[in-house]
Design an enzyme around this catalytic site. Structure first.
Site, PDB file in Angstrom:
ATOM      1  N   HIS A  12       0.807  -1.229   0.000  1.00 39.24           N
ATOM      2  CA  HIS A  12       0.000   0.000   0.000  1.00 39.24           C
ATOM      3  C   HIS A  12       0.843   1.284   0.000  1.00 39.24           C
ATOM      4  O   HIS A  12       0.365   2.355   0.395  1.00 39.24           O
ATOM      5  CB  HIS A  12      -0.965  -0.007   1.195  1.00 39.24           C
ATOM      6  N   HIS A  59      -2.167   4.500   9.795  1.00 34.29           N
ATOM      7  CA  HIS A  59      -0.819   4.996  10.110  1.00 34.29           C
ATOM      8  C   HIS A  59      -0.940   6.307  10.894  1.00 34.29           C
ATOM      9  O   HIS A  59      -0.569   7.365  10.398  1.00 34.29           O
ATOM     10  CB  HIS A  59      -0.022   5.234   8.835  1.00 34.29           C
ATOM     11  N   HIS A 193       9.959  -3.981   4.166  1.00 31.30           N
ATOM     12  CA  HIS A 193      10.432  -2.595   4.243  1.00 31.30           C
ATOM     13  C   HIS A 193      10.690  -2.194   5.687  1.00 31.30           C
ATOM     14  O   HIS A 193      10.068  -2.706   6.606  1.00 31.30           O
ATOM     15  CB  HIS A 193       9.523  -1.592   3.527  1.00 31.30           C
ATOM     16  N   GLU A 240       3.594  -5.624   8.654  1.00 24.99           N
ATOM     17  CA  GLU A 240       2.285  -5.389   8.014  1.00 24.99           C
ATOM     18  C   GLU A 240       1.763  -6.654   7.329  1.00 24.99           C
ATOM     19  O   GLU A 240       0.553  -6.816   7.135  1.00 24.99           O
ATOM     20  CB  GLU A 240       2.387  -4.253   6.976  1.00 24.99           C
TER      21      GLU A 240
HETATM   22  C1  DHB Z   1       6.326   3.666   2.993  1.00 18.50           C
HETATM   23  C2  DHB Z   1       5.691   2.436   3.014  1.00 18.50           C
HETATM   24  C3  DHB Z   1       4.596   2.200   3.841  1.00 18.50           C
HETATM   25  O1  DHB Z   1       3.954   1.011   3.949  1.00 18.50           O
HETATM   26  C4  DHB Z   1       4.101   3.223   4.606  1.00 18.50           C
HETATM   27  O2  DHB Z   1       2.991   2.988   5.321  1.00 18.50           O
HETATM   28  C5  DHB Z   1       4.733   4.455   4.604  1.00 18.50           C
HETATM   29  C6  DHB Z   1       5.848   4.681   3.801  1.00 18.50           C
HETATM   30  C7  DHB Z   1       7.501   3.929   2.109  1.00 18.50           C
HETATM   31  O3  DHB Z   1       7.862   3.077   1.283  1.00 18.50           O
HETATM   32  O4  DHB Z   1       8.073   5.009   2.196  1.00 18.50           O
HETATM   33 FE    FE Z   2       2.317   1.031   5.728  1.00 14.16          FE
END
Ligand code: DHB
Ligand code: FE
Length: 284
Positions: A12, A59, A193, A240
């Protein structure tokens, strides 16, 4: 009765929403990301759901450190787009399905899962970016959406196993709703990530693809992955991915039925700080 016809899984990444909203989809950086969803947009046209049960995480947009529900079901009639970083996206408001959402709350809570019932909340990129990836830029979203927010931001977060079992309870709830609705369940967020600390920028292609393999063919094994493995292998925000197990737990094969068909699988690095993963599984 209502039926769960398919599950959809997708990252997302907020920058994907910004790329779309700012008309950058054909730029060389973004083109391969959006191309991975061409099949999906066509598939959604041919398999239009009546309702989407959309599992995502907030978030710090609707919730904050004041109140941290582990699982929150949106029972309202509509939800406004909002966001913590880029500002509200110029996307249609999200129309809910209060009747089905209330029925699911009743059934799932009676099945011993404690849900927070939320009649009013704004929805952020966790929910709107998946809608954009699957439907593009319509005037209105093609069907009602039940937002289902999972806390994967502030510890303690729920385990993959609990998410998987919750998916089973959601399936039972949907399939006891007395209206012939075609319901899709989406699991969103991930893949690997990490946005903070010395490991910021971490991506783990091998682990992500092994997770996709497990999710498809051995969901029990995927449900057994301990929390620490997500964080170690997929980064602090890789957690996540437990939300994908809610959608997977609602599929037929883990509830006594036949295996699903893999309609589409896509993986791409990078998009912003994130690996993008995407799957469509259809029930048979
Ligand atoms: C990023 C990815 C995410 O899932 C998020 O919630 C906020 C930022 C990113 O890749 O910067
Ligand atoms: Fe996220």
């Amino acid at each position: 009765m209502a039926r769960i016809t398919a599950s959809v899984y997708t990252s997302h990444v907020p920058a994907i929403g910004a790329a779309l909203d700012l008309g950058k989809t054909q730029e060389p950086y973004w083109q391969p990301v959006f191309q991975g969803y061409d099949f999906s947009k066509q598939w959604e046209k041919e398999n239009k759901p009546d309702v989407i049960f959309l599992v995502y995480n907030d978030h710090a947009t609707a919730f904050s450190l004041d109140i941290i529900p582990t699982f929150a079901i949106g029972t309202g009639a509509e939800f406004q787009p909002a966001d913590e970083g880029w500002g509200p996206r110029p996307v249609p408001k999200v129309i809910g399905h209060p009747e089905l959402a209330s029925h699911i709350a009743q059934s799932v809570i009676q099945d011993d899962f404690d849900l927070t019932i939320v009649n009013r909340m704004d929805v952020d990129h966790g929910l709107t970016v998946p809608l954009s990836l699957m439907f593009g830029q319509p005037e209105a979203w093609p069907c009602p959406v039940i937002p289902f927010a999972v806390n994967v931001v502030q510890y303690p977060v729920p385990s993959g196993r609990r998410c998987f079992n919750l998916g089973k309870a959601i399936r039972k709830a949907v399939e006891s709703y007395d209206e012939p609705l075609n319901v899709q369940i989406w699991g969103t967020g991930g893949m690997s990530h990490q946005l903070q600390g010395p490991r910021a920028g971490l991506i783990n292609r091998e682990w992500d693809n092994a997770f996709l393999d497990k999710l498809i063919d051995d969901p029990e094994a995927a449900a057994s992955i301990p929390h620490i493995d997500y964080v170690r292998e997929a980064g602090s925000e890789g957690i996540e991915l437990v939300m994908w197990l809610i959608a997977r737990g609602a599929m037929s094969d883990v509830n006594g039925g036949p295996k699903p068909t893999v309609k589409h699988r896509f993986y791409h690095v990078p998009a912003s700080n994130t690996a993008v993963g995407h799957l469509i599984l259809e029930n048979n």
